[in-house]
Structures are given as structure tokens and as C-alpha cells.
Design a protein around this motif. Sequence first.
Motif, PDB file in Angstrom:
ATOM      1  N   ILE A 181       3.699   5.136   0.280  1.00 17.42           N
ATOM      2  CA  ILE A 181       3.593   5.439   1.842  1.00 17.42           C
ATOM      3  C   ILE A 181       4.848   5.205   2.722  1.00 17.42           C
ATOM      4  N   LYS A 182       4.537   5.035   3.785  1.00 15.36           N
ATOM      5  CA  LYS A 182       5.790   4.865   4.662  1.00 15.36           C
ATOM      6  C   LYS A 182       5.638   3.516   5.173  1.00 15.36           C
ATOM      7  N   SER A 183       6.704   2.551   5.367  1.00 12.23           N
ATOM      8  CA  SER A 183       6.332   1.502   5.792  1.00 12.23           C
ATOM      9  C   SER A 183       5.248   0.884   6.694  1.00 12.23           C
ATOM     10  N   THR A 184       4.463  -0.032   6.476  1.00 13.11           N
ATOM     11  CA  THR A 184       3.494  -0.571   7.288  1.00 13.11           C
ATOM     12  C   THR A 184       3.914  -2.135   7.477  1.00 13.11           C
ATOM     13  N   ASP A 190      10.032  -4.624   2.711  1.00 14.95           N
ATOM     14  CA  ASP A 190       9.312  -3.599   1.937  1.00 14.95           C
ATOM     15  C   ASP A 190       9.621  -3.292   0.462  1.00 14.95           C
ATOM     16  N   ILE A 192      10.672  -0.835  -1.909  1.00 12.48           N
ATOM     17  CA  ILE A 192      10.893   0.775  -1.585  1.00 12.48           C
ATOM     18  C   ILE A 192      10.887   1.759  -3.078  1.00 12.48           C
ATOM     19  N   SER A 195      12.657   8.665  -3.972  1.00 12.74           N
ATOM     20  CA  SER A 195      12.016  10.034  -4.295  1.00 12.74           C
ATOM     21  C   SER A 195      12.918  10.773  -5.058  1.00 12.74           C
ATOM     22  N   SER A 201      15.668   9.870   0.051  1.00  8.17           N
ATOM     23  CA  SER A 201      14.154   9.511   0.656  1.00  8.17           C
ATOM     24  C   SER A 201      13.793   8.418  -0.196  1.00  8.17           C
ATOM     25  N   TYR A 203       9.808   6.141  -0.591  1.00  8.11           N
ATOM     26  CA  TYR A 203       8.493   5.737  -0.160  1.00  8.11           C
ATOM     27  C   TYR A 203       8.697   4.204   0.039  1.00  8.11           C
ATOM     28  N   ALA A 204       7.625   3.482   0.888  1.00  8.46           N
ATOM     29  CA  ALA A 204       7.704   2.320   0.842  1.00  8.46           C
ATOM     30  C   ALA A 204       6.231   1.954   0.430  1.00  8.46           C
ATOM     31  N   ASN A 544       8.888   6.967  15.169  1.00 10.90           N
ATOM     32  CA  ASN A 544       9.460   6.927  13.642  1.00 10.90           C
ATOM     33  C   ASN A 544       8.406   6.105  12.898  1.00 10.90           C
ATOM     34  N   MET A 545       8.101   4.988  13.291  1.00  9.78           N
ATOM     35  CA  MET A 545       7.197   4.081  12.420  1.00  9.78           C
ATOM     36  C   MET A 545       5.852   4.152  12.596  1.00  9.78           C
TER      37      MET A 545
END
Length: 623
Positions: A181-184, A190, A192, A195, A201, A203-204, A544-545
Amino acid sequence: MIDTPASLATPYRSHTCGALRAIDAGSAVRLAGWVHRRRDHGQLIFLDLRDRHGITQVVIDAADAPTAHAAATAARSEFVVTVAGTVARRLPGTENAKLPTGDIEVQATSFTILNEAKTPPFYINDPDAPVDEALRLKYRYLDIRREPMQQRLLLRSRLVQAIREVHHANGFVEVETPNLIKSTPEGARDFIVPSRLQPGSVYALPQSPQQLKQLLMVAGVDRYFQIARCFRDEDLRGDRQPEFTQLDLEMSFVDEAAVMDFVEAMVIAVSKSVVPDRPIQQAPFPRFTYDAAVERFGSDKPDLRFGMELVDLAQDLCAADGTPSSGFRVFDEAIAAGHRVKAIAVPGLADAPRSRIDELTETARRFGAKGLAHLAIEADGSIKSPIVKFLGDDLAGRLAARAGATSGDLVLIVADTTDLTNDVLGRLRADLGVRLGLVDPDVLAYCWVHRFPMYKWDADGARWDATHNPFSGVVPEDEALLTTISGDPTRPSPDDPAGRARAMQYDIALNGWELGGGSVRIWRHDLLERSFALQGYSEARMRNMFGAILDAFEYGAPPHGGIALGIDRWAALLAYQTNIREVMAFPKTQSGNDPMLDAPSEPDPTQYADLGLQFVGISGKSA
Ligand code: ASP
């Protein structure tokens, strides 16, 4: 739990090694398992055969079964074998009361070695044999063969099963959320994953499924839960691992009380199902505001299995007009500076030798205190302490009484800022309560701590940081406090009303461990924007986040809230463990390694090439 012979039967076995009882005497059976122990008496060989379900004694008599006997002669510990034979009652006096199968033995007619085994690096058949943890982790598959690990993994499995049952019975839907996913953000770094399809790019891996579960509420799932794997790149401790498992849940159309009430009922039902013999100290669980918990226990995860509460001594240290008048400079200066002087009464330590007091003082210093004063209450009620000469007997006696001390107790006193005083005494309390054996190890003392401060001032960033989740809601009475003195939320300052706002955040603690935490979320757009502005998020950074959730909130977000509980911690505490590695099948070491799989390890060069990566080293360290 009862093994049903029929469902566990396979071509290699009619029964498991834990199934046979006296009532089976005379039956023809086949067993399979590992050789737990072997006693060779020449004509007679006794084998304890083990599988996950138990141990059964097998006897191979050369006179009755010469071929089987010859095969069994070659068997050694941990060989995998299968045996056919007849169940017989053991001779009177030779039963083994410690084994559920101890009334019987299997008299072998045939014996086959299915697979040989090297001599293991540690004893599998001695649960108490001390084994170095590094060795246990390297040979985890052998460690898990041992009784203690088997029991703990079974307990964990029952825990997860009970959790699932309670949630399904209460209208929850189990939904899997992705790991790429993307950073939470949850306050850690994170992990990472680069990809390959989109070079450059990443993913986190989820620090938690926080945003996804909130999106599921917007999606109308109403009640979600997941046994979710989470990843946080932080330094390891006994209660932390880089990947761990949470019971993650979220509910729609709820307030704080609705979430806490469900979670409490669930926790009680699960505890009773998994460890029915362990008493729950108090239900309904005690609920403390954050301020009260810190004042009384010096901790937002108080261990309630013992008292030893923190007591403020200020009123005895001041004259009627409020001026400090104790005669002991350290206390008087602390009070004059607006700091605190607080104490705990430690039972039975009055006659602690000098070295023990020094050790406690050293511990307090390590926790950040400048010093630690003490008063020992002797058997005759008199007080022994180097500071009595400043305080006088009368005041020393009143302080001891205020702290709740009686003969034989040692009063420990810290004078410092509010935060430091509470923190140091809280840590001493937690440490001493367990070390002095003031706890009943069987008791499960759950409690809630709620009404946390919404924000903490970040002097470096000149902004209000969320103390927990950036989406945590504000308690309705404090909504008006989400402002700044300047009137502009993007220009916060440390004296803003926002600093007094309390969050609809609740943590659940068990025996001094934080078991979980959650909140009712901000679901209204105006409040969300105000809160994010106070937290110093620019519009662009916010998008962005949290772009997905901000978009989703434009399409009808219901009021919602949830919580996450650490399954590893819960399982560890239910299994009387202080380290979560003991309830994880394949944990990492303190330095984040898996010595069995040899991870992390250098990637194959082609893997880097596929991802367009090259390792150039970290500045200051060689590549
Ligand atoms: N996502 C939070 C955590 O992982 C839990 C929650 O607020 O539901 O700690």
C-alpha cells in the motif's frame, strides 16, 4: 479438546499419539510420530511415540514380533516411525498418571522407520532444559516440536479462533486489506518495497490498515475486523517485532462508549474461552482518564494487580499560605518552581540495605530523576532517613502517613517536573510491583485509559502533533478548543487552546502492558481540515498522504471508530510470557534477523537490476 480418531486418521495412523485410553484395550491400531524416548531392554524395547496430540508408549517384544523388534533396534530419538499393534492395559503399578494415555501401551506387531533424524542440537524431550535462544531460533522447527512452544502456539490458535467467533456473532465482516500500500503512518518508519513495474516507485507495507478500515466504513461495511499483519521499522524490544499481528476492527454509527463496551465484552468472552482458569480482576473494566491514570499510577498502561499508588505530598510540605516550608531544600525548591513532590510506599522494603537503596536511586536516575529520597518506617513506627534531620520527626511521620506507609514500608519520593515525577515513580512502581512479587501471576487486570490529550506540542516543527492517530476525533465538549490564539490554525503556538483538547482515544491495558488502542475518528470535513492544519499538514502534503480518505469523506462518511489490539502481546500475557517471541512461530531476533532463513540477506544482483536499483551504501557506512 478431544481428538476425534476418525477425522485425524490417515493412511499412516488410525489414531493420534494422544487418543488411546483404557477403553481401547484390545483394539488393533496404527500410530505414527517421532521417537520421543527409547529404552532398550534387549528382548523388550520401549518407545515413547510422540506427535502434536500426545505421547503413547509402544512395546516391541522380540519374541512376539521379531521383524518389528529388529527395525526398532535401529530407531533413535526423533526418527519418524509408524507402528501397528494392539492396545493393551499396562500392568497394575506401571501406569503413568502424567500421561492421558498412561493407562495403556501399544504392543507392536509391525514397526517401520519412515525417516531418520540427526541428533538434534538440543533436547526435544525435556521441556525444562535451558536452551540458548539463538539456537532455538536457528532450529525453530525443532524448538516448536517441544512441549512449551506447542502449548503456546495452540493457545494462540485458540485465541484467534475465539476472536473470530465473537466478531462473527456480533455482525462483523472479516475483510483482508492489502499489504502493498501507501504509507499509513503510526509513528514508526515504513518498510518499503520497490516496484518493478514502475521503477523508482515504492509500496509501503502497512504500519496498520488504518486508512483502509476507515474507507471500509465509508463503503458501508458497517463492522469490520481483521487479524492483520502490520510492519513497523523500529528498534526491537521484548514487546515489539518488525512484523506483528493486530486484531484490527472498526465500527460505524458508534461513539466512544459503544466501541469500548463491545471491545470489553469481546475481551471478556475471549479470555474466558481461552484461559477459563485465569480470573479477571475486575469487570466492568476500570476506566481512567489519561490524567487520572498518570496522576495515580504514573503510567497510561497501569498494572492494577497491586496498589502502591503515587501520592502527592505538597499539602504537607507547605505552610497555610501555600509557601513551601518543609525545611528540605530539594522539596521546597521543587514546590516553589511549580513542580511536584510525590511518593510511593513500597511494602516490606524498610530494612533494605544501603546497597539496595543505592540501586533504586540509580534506577531512578536512569529513568531521568535527579535523585530519590526515601523514608524507612521501622517496626516501632519510627522513621529512618537521611532527610529526617531536615524535615523533623513530625513532618517525616506525616509524609509517611500521607503516602499510605505502615511499619516495614519504604517510602520513595521524587521531586521534579510533573511529567518526570510521574514517569519515574510510575516506572519504579511497575518494576517493584513485579519484582517484589506483589502480583498474583494468574490474575488478568484489564483496564481502560481514555481522554488522552489530542495533541502534543512539537517545538522543532512548531506544530501540534497528534498524540495518536491523525484522524482521532476530539471529545464533543472540547470541539471549540481546536483553535489557536492567532485564530489561524496554520499559525499554531504552544499556548493554544488546542493543547487542552482531549481526544476520543482509548487504550486498553493488561497487567501493565498496552494491549491496544483506538479512537472515534474525525469524520466531519470541517473538523478534519482544522485538525490537520493544527498538525502542520499543508494542503499538498495532506492530499499526498491521505488523498483517498479525504476524497472518500466527500461521499458520505458515517460516524465511525475502532481499535487495534496486539495479538502477540495478548497471547504472550495469556501464556504467562514476557516476550512476544515466545508466542510467535518464527520471530526475528533483537537485531531483526531470522537466523533460520538467514534474512535479511543480500539480494541476487538481477533482483536489483530488475528494480533499477544499485546499493551505494549509507553515508558514513561502507557499501
Ligand atoms: N491504527 C491504530 C493502531 O495501529 C489503531 C486504531 O486506531 O484503530 O495503533
